[in-house]
Design an enzyme around this catalytic site. Structure first.
Site, PDB file in Angstrom:
ATOM      1  N   CYS A 238       0.786  -1.121   0.398  1.00  0.00           N
ATOM      2  CA  CYS A 238      -0.151  -0.310  -0.016  1.00  0.00           C
ATOM      3  C   CYS A 238       0.886   1.107   0.179  1.00  0.00           C
ATOM      4  O   CYS A 238       0.731   2.345  -0.083  1.00  0.00           O
ATOM      5  CB  CYS A 238      -0.745   0.154   1.296  1.00  0.00           C
ATOM      6  SG  CYS A 238      -2.055  -1.324   1.082  1.00  0.00           S
TER       7      CYS A 238
ATOM      8  N   HIS B 209      -2.379   6.510   2.750  1.00  0.00           N
ATOM      9  CA  HIS B 209      -3.087   5.645   2.137  1.00  0.00           C
ATOM     10  C   HIS B 209      -4.215   5.418   2.663  1.00  0.00           C
ATOM     11  O   HIS B 209      -4.913   5.801   4.502  1.00  0.00           O
ATOM     12  CB  HIS B 209      -2.396   4.142   3.266  1.00  0.00           C
ATOM     13  CG  HIS B 209      -2.936   3.515   2.800  1.00  0.00           C
ATOM     14  ND1 HIS B 209      -3.639   2.568   1.344  1.00  0.00           N
ATOM     15  CD2 HIS B 209      -2.824   1.894   3.443  1.00  0.00           C
ATOM     16  CE1 HIS B 209      -3.528   1.247   0.840  1.00  0.00           C
ATOM     17  NE2 HIS B 209      -3.803   1.219   2.640  1.00  0.00           N
TER      18      HIS B 209
ATOM     19  N   ASN C  58     -10.646   0.279   0.213  1.00  0.00           N
ATOM     20  CA  ASN C  58      -9.085   0.394   0.555  1.00  0.00           C
ATOM     21  C   ASN C  58      -8.485   0.141  -1.594  1.00  0.00           C
ATOM     22  O   ASN C  58      -8.979  -1.755  -1.158  1.00  0.00           O
ATOM     23  CB  ASN C  58      -8.845  -0.507   1.424  1.00  0.00           C
ATOM     24  CG  ASN C  58      -7.021  -0.369   1.426  1.00  0.00           C
ATOM     25  OD1 ASN C  58      -6.741  -0.385   0.589  1.00  0.00           O
ATOM     26  ND2 ASN C  58      -6.669  -0.503   3.099  1.00  0.00           N
TER      27      ASN C  58
END
Length: 324
Positions: free
Chosen positions: A113, A252, A282
């Site tokens: 990520c 993130h 996400n």
């Protein structure tokens, strides 16, 4: 020595939108639980056969469309992804083929990520070397293909998408990247995906198998809340800055509750944080790239400081400070 500037940005999301209620039809969960724990309402899922290289290619074409460049003007293609089409060839090589970018060499960066932050840092170094002029950095993920849809603790978080930026050399400027700090703490257990077990014996039935994405949610939360606010504060202090000096934060997009925690820990209003997790879920490394593109098209960034902070499996984390 040339600096790098961002010539264009773009993002692409699959057309299929999956709501929390949709997930509740196949997983023992519900909209109330998902929203209260993650803040997520919807996510885009690739249900039309689009793989990671396809999403990456579409984001790249949209970015190129906003410039006077053609694919043949691109010198390097970097794809950051946690969910490649395969181990070989690289997803970046497939994008190079799809774009017909004949002059470009291409490779993947896999720092989960945090990938887009690492990709920007790398591209900036290539440009500063003086050897390359135009670099395409793409963060692309098809997380859905790596999910165990019986694991509600992970599956409800994730969506698919891609974001892209084109960096170009500017001989008359010091560049948009004014600072960075990157870290890795080797920890293979908190978050992992795609593990391939080695052989234990020779057998005609041996066939490579990969495992699904898995995360220890409480451990992830503890790592992020312990490390990231201090990392941001210390990094900015090394540049004689405080969080108050930053105009926009693009973290993130792991979990809206985590973003809220970071904002509170920095004593900064949530309005300064670019968020897309509520509608996109996400999207791993793509979340920051998508967030940057949305911010880039929503406000005039001239004179602004923007902090990109990624964190993910590895445990890998870091920040890049941009000033326009």
């Amino acid at each position: 020595m040339p600096g790098s500037k961002i010539l264009a940005s773009a993002h692409y999301l699959p057309t299929d939108i999956v709501t929390n209620d949709d997930l509740s039809q196949i997983i023992d969960t519900n909209d109330t639980w998902i929203q209260s724990h993650t803040g997520i309402k919807t996510r885009h899922i690739s249900l039309q056969g689009e793989n990671t290289s396809d999403l990456a290619t579409k984001a790249a074409l949209l970015a190129l469309k906003d410039t006077n460049l053609t694919a043949n003007d691109i010198d390097v293609i970097i794809v950051t992804t946690f969910t490649p089409d395969g181990l070989a060839p690289s997803t970046a090589a497939l994008v190079q083929r799809n774009l017909n970018a004949k002059k470009a060499w291409a490779y993947d960066i896999m720092t989960a990520c945090a990938g887009f932050v690492f990709g920007l840092s790398t591209a900036d170094k290539f440009i500063r070397s003086g050897a390359y002029k135009n670099i395409l950095v793409i963060a692309a993920e098809v997380n859905s293909k790596m999910m165990d849809f019986s694991d509600r603790t992970s599956t409800v978080f994730f969506g698919d998408g891609a974001g892209a930026v084109i960096l170009t050399a500017d001989d008359n400027d010091t560049g948009v990247v004014v600072g960075e700090e990157l870290h890795t703490i080797g920890n293979p257990d908190v978050v992992h995906s795609g593990r391939i077990a080695p052989l234990k014996e020779l057998s005609a039935t041996n066939y490579p198998k990969t495992d699904a994405f898995s995360q220890m949610g409480h451990d992830v939360f503890d790592e992020v809340t312990t490390l990231i606010p201090k990392h941001i504060t210390d990094f900015l202090a090394s540049k004689q800055l405080t969080p108050h000096d930053v105009d926009y934060f693009i973290p993130h997009q792991a979990n809206l509750r985590l973003i809220e925690y970071i904002a509170n820990a920095l004593n900064e209003p949530l309005e300064k944080f670019s968020t897309n997790i509520v509608r996109n879920g996400n999207t791993s490394s793509a979340g920051i790239a998508i967030g940057f593109d949305e911010l880039n098209h929503a406000v005039n960034l001239l004179g602004k400081k923007v902090l990109l902070t990624g964190f993910g499996a590895g445990f890998t984390y870091g920040s890049v400070l941009l000033e326009f």
